[in-house]
Design a protein around this motif. Structure first.
Motif, PDB file in Angstrom:
ATOM      1  N   TYR A  99       6.181   2.392  -4.735  1.00  0.00           N
ATOM      2  CA  TYR A  99       5.272   1.733  -3.828  1.00  0.00           C
ATOM      3  C   TYR A  99       4.214   2.228  -3.156  1.00  0.00           C
ATOM      4  O   TYR A  99       3.758   3.077  -3.868  1.00  0.00           O
ATOM      5  N   SER A 100       3.247   1.401  -2.733  1.00  0.00           N
ATOM      6  CA  SER A 100       2.154   1.808  -2.464  1.00  0.00           C
ATOM      7  C   SER A 100       1.793   3.127  -1.772  1.00  0.00           C
ATOM      8  O   SER A 100       0.586   3.762  -1.819  1.00  0.00           O
ATOM      9  N   GLY A 101       2.700   3.537  -1.027  1.00  0.00           N
ATOM     10  CA  GLY A 101       2.610   4.660  -0.291  1.00  0.00           C
ATOM     11  C   GLY A 101       3.452   5.945  -0.744  1.00  0.00           C
ATOM     12  O   GLY A 101       3.356   7.054  -0.273  1.00  0.00           O
ATOM     13  N   GLY A 102       4.008   5.643  -1.794  1.00  0.00           N
ATOM     14  CA  GLY A 102       4.586   6.715  -2.798  1.00  0.00           C
ATOM     15  C   GLY A 102       5.720   6.388  -3.686  1.00  0.00           C
ATOM     16  O   GLY A 102       5.681   5.342  -4.402  1.00  0.00           O
TER      17      GLY A 102
ATOM     18  N   ARG B   2       0.815   9.973   5.545  1.00  0.00           N
ATOM     19  CA  ARG B   2       2.088   9.992   6.159  1.00  0.00           C
ATOM     20  C   ARG B   2       2.001  10.456   7.684  1.00  0.00           C
ATOM     21  O   ARG B   2       1.224  11.463   8.056  1.00  0.00           O
TER      22      ARG B   2
ATOM     23  N   ASN C 263      -4.407   2.222  -3.739  1.00  0.00           N
ATOM     24  CA  ASN C 263      -2.736   2.313  -3.646  1.00  0.00           C
ATOM     25  C   ASN C 263      -2.533   3.973  -4.192  1.00  0.00           C
ATOM     26  O   ASN C 263      -3.210   4.530  -4.674  1.00  0.00           O
ATOM     27  N   TYR C 264      -1.379   4.083  -4.042  1.00  0.00           N
ATOM     28  CA  TYR C 264      -0.801   5.428  -4.484  1.00  0.00           C
ATOM     29  C   TYR C 264      -0.641   5.450  -5.964  1.00  0.00           C
ATOM     30  O   TYR C 264       0.352   4.749  -6.505  1.00  0.00           O
TER      31      TYR C 264
ATOM     32  N   HIS D 144       4.588   5.549   6.169  1.00  0.00           N
ATOM     33  CA  HIS D 144       3.890   5.842   4.939  1.00  0.00           C
ATOM     34  C   HIS D 144       2.962   4.804   4.851  1.00  0.00           C
ATOM     35  O   HIS D 144       3.141   3.566   4.734  1.00  0.00           O
ATOM     36  N   LEU D 145       1.487   5.192   4.714  1.00  0.00           N
ATOM     37  CA  LEU D 145       0.546   4.300   4.498  1.00  0.00           C
ATOM     38  C   LEU D 145       0.276   4.144   2.951  1.00  0.00           C
ATOM     39  O   LEU D 145       0.426   5.201   2.281  1.00  0.00           O
ATOM     40  N   PRO D 146      -0.431   3.081   2.680  1.00  0.00           N
ATOM     41  CA  PRO D 146      -1.042   3.066   1.075  1.00  0.00           C
ATOM     42  C   PRO D 146      -1.834   4.120   0.942  1.00  0.00           C
ATOM     43  O   PRO D 146      -2.553   4.727   1.734  1.00  0.00           O
ATOM     44  N   GLY D 147      -1.713   4.899  -0.149  1.00  0.00           N
ATOM     45  CA  GLY D 147      -2.652   6.001  -0.746  1.00  0.00           C
ATOM     46  C   GLY D 147      -1.778   7.247  -0.268  1.00  0.00           C
ATOM     47  O   GLY D 147      -2.235   8.312  -0.900  1.00  0.00           O
ATOM     48  N   GLY D 148      -0.692   7.367   0.243  1.00  0.00           N
ATOM     49  CA  GLY D 148       0.168   8.494   0.295  1.00  0.00           C
ATOM     50  C   GLY D 148       0.196   9.364   1.751  1.00  0.00           C
ATOM     51  O   GLY D 148       0.622  10.064   2.137  1.00  0.00           O
TER      52      GLY D 148
END
Lengths: 464, 137
Positions: free
Chosen positions: B109-112, A446, A119-120, A440-444
């Protein structure tokens, strides 16, 4: 070795502190070298030695009080001298485990273990220097694997294609440049002689090309040839003996000669796979496939390379992989200038330069052919983006997203439902009903596809 | 549920940027007094007019399955995040914001992360309660 008991990192862990000391030493030395003041240089050397010794003592002291152990499927790391803090990393939160043993680490029995998380959250990754056996055991506790039949073990032309597609000329050029700068700062005068010899050899190489190419173009060709040789050699050693297999919910990737790499990727944490269609991939007829899992963005070499004529090959490794079920976009509803505006400007500028050179400096004209060809290539790639860039939901609940950047077309297949998105609309887009879509994917990570219809962008379902 | 940012809350957020500009201008007062004064006045006007308009353009729509955050004056931006993947949130409020009943809502959230400046405090608390109930249920 009992992993439940507290153990220390490898002594290489101190390198991260020593590099700051090294920086402190180099500044006075470089200053003395610039003015060529020898007594000041000797003084700086003594001063540097004392700083290094002090830093080494502090680093060793910190290393002594830093430790790790494994308990209940978690890695616990204790750091700090005065304020001690203990970080716990759960096994379930790890997406990718990367175990690397470069030559300098193998000489001293160390291994570099990098943990990438799903995760982010801070941190995105953790780098640990551990004794070799301890690293292997920690890896086995966190992501246990069983050996299975290889899904991808390239030989022959596939091996060559993998080497060529793993090579990155730009990165290597930057790496060589920065490396040379740092070494020249460190060694100074001795290296200057070495550089002069290298320049002499380069001049001979250039004169060979100059026999059948104009002067400026010959230098560029020689430079590119030299860089490409270094890049391919690096890629060859990195991907030697590469073997990829999948077993027990983990993809295992092993290979490398000088730097031995073992990469373990938890299949359930793979958020997307990216097929990068580069000009080299088009020429070779083989497409490289990179995997994104949490904060791991694909690494320095592809997981596999497959034939263009057999697009379903990656399904052996990633069962959900699918090529798009339907066309991804409607080019008629897009704005072509959004894609070709910048390449057209570059092309116009290059053509103007060529015109000036034709009138005043005909000798420069062959050199200007290089940016001209690059601009035309970029324009063609952008036009392909205009025709193909977009998003489409597949029947097997995956999402296909294609986008182009510079000379590469990225064909991404998104597996995870854990995505969010941003729709951006300019006043022109609002008028004509198109928008830019960023996933936006998990982990940041794009991914941005331009020119998507407004209705499709606003009604893309989350339940993939 | 829809959350709108009031003009007063937006002006308060813009005043932070105004203050930042004033702090930076301290370096230049002694040398170029008139020019700095003009720049500061221009900066304050931009913050109070454009900044306030921009911040007050924030809208949050909380649907059954996802949250949408819309903002922008000329260039419209819409963020959509599935509710089940909102992993955390912060509510930040300065003393002045507490007096005006506004806050800065940060959704993770998981993406930011998503930042909603000047959200009404009551609405922000209600939304975060809903999100917490969702994740518990």
């Amino acid at each position: 070795m009992d992993m439940t008991k507290r153990a220390r990192f490898h002594i290489f862990y101190t390198l991260r502190y020593l590099r700051y000391g090294l920086l402190l030493c180099l500044v006075p030395m470089v200053r003395a070298l610039i003015v060529f003041d020898l007594p000041a240089l000797f003084l700086a050397l003594w001063q540097g030695l004392s700083i290094l010794l002090l830093c080494a003592a502090a680093a060793a002291y910190l290393w002594w009080f830093t430790g790790f152990w494994v308990a209940d499927g978690c890695v616990l790391i204790e750091r700090g001298l005065v304020l001690r803090h203990c970080s716990t990393y759960k096994k379930e939160s790890i997406a990718v485990l990367d175990l690397q043993r470069p030559l300098y680490c193998r000489l001293f029995g160390a291994a570099r273990l990098t943990l990438y998380f799903k995760n982010y959250a801070a941190p995105k990754k953790v780098l640990l220097y551990l004794p070799n056996k301890a690293a292997q055991r920690v890896a086995n506790v966190l992501m246990p694997v069983r050996e299975g039949a290889s899904v991808f073990a390239p030989t022959g032309f596939d091996r060559l294609a993998l080497t060529m597609l793993s090579a990155n000329v730009l990165t290597t050029a930057l790496f060589v440049y920065v490396g040379a700068q740092r070494v020249s700062e460190l060694l100074g005068e001795d290296l200057r002689v070495l550089f002069e010899r290298a320049q002499q050899n380069f001049a001979r190489f250039e004169s060979f090309f100059a026999q059948f190419l104009p002067a400026g173009l010959a230098m560029m060709t020689a430079l590119l040839f030299g860089l490409a040789s270094v890049t391919f050699l690096h890629a060859f050693f990195q991907t030697a003996g590469l073997r990829v297999c999948r077993n027990g919910g983990v993809i295992i990737c092993r290979g490398g000669v000088l730097t031995k790499t073992e990469r373990r990727i938890a299949v359930q944490s793979i958020s997307a796979c990216d097929v990068r269609v580069t000009p080299a991939a088009r020429l070779l007829g083989r497409y490289p496939l990179y995997v994104q899992a949490g904060s791991f963005a694909g690494g320095d070499f592809p997981l596999m390379v497959y034939k263009r004529s057999s697009p379903h090959t990656p399904e052996a490794l990633l069962t959900g992989f699918r090529t798009p079920d339907a066309p991804l976009c409607e080019p008629a509803r897009k704005s072509i200038w959004q894609y070709i505006g910048l390449p057209c400007a570059c092309l116009a500028l290059t053509l103007a330069l060529c015109g000036v050179a034709f009138a005043g400096l005909p000798a420069v004209l062959p050199v200007l052919c290089v940016p001209l060809v690059l601009s035309i290539g970029c324009l063609a790639q952008s036009f392909e983006g205009y025709c193909k860039e977009g998003v489409c939901k597949n029947k097997n609940r995956t999402l296909a997203l294609w986008y182009t950047r510079f000379f590469t077309r990225h064909e991404v297949c998104v597996f995870t439902p854990d995505v969010s998105y941003t729709v951006f609309q300019s006043p022109f887009g609002l008028n004509q009903g198109y928008a830019s879509f960023t996933l936006h994917l998990p982990g940041g990570a794009r991914l941005r596809a331009r020119g998507m219809t407004q209705y499709a962008a606003n009604h893309l379902p989350f339940t993939l | 549920m829809t959350i709108r940012v009031s003009r007063r809350a937006a002006a308060l957020i813009s005043s932070w940027f105004m203050l930042a500009g004033l702090v930076v201008s301290v370096l230049f007062w002694s040398r170029w007094f008139v020019q700095t004064l003009l720049c500061v006045l221009l900066w304050c006007a931009v913050c109070m007019l454009l900044g306030t308009l921009y911040v007050s353009s924030y809208r949050v729509f909380a649907g059954r399955h996802h949250l949408s955050v819309r903002h922008g004056l000329l260039f419209s931006v819409v963020h959509r995040v599935p509710r089940r993947f909102v992993t955390g949130y912060y509510i930040l409020s300065s003393p002045l914001q507490r007096r005006t009943g506004s806050c800065v809502l940060v959704l993770l959230y998981s993406g930011g992360l998503l930042v909603i400046p000047g959200a009404p405090l009551e609405d922000a608390e209600a939304l975060t309660e809903q999100l917490a109930e969702n994740s518990a249920g």
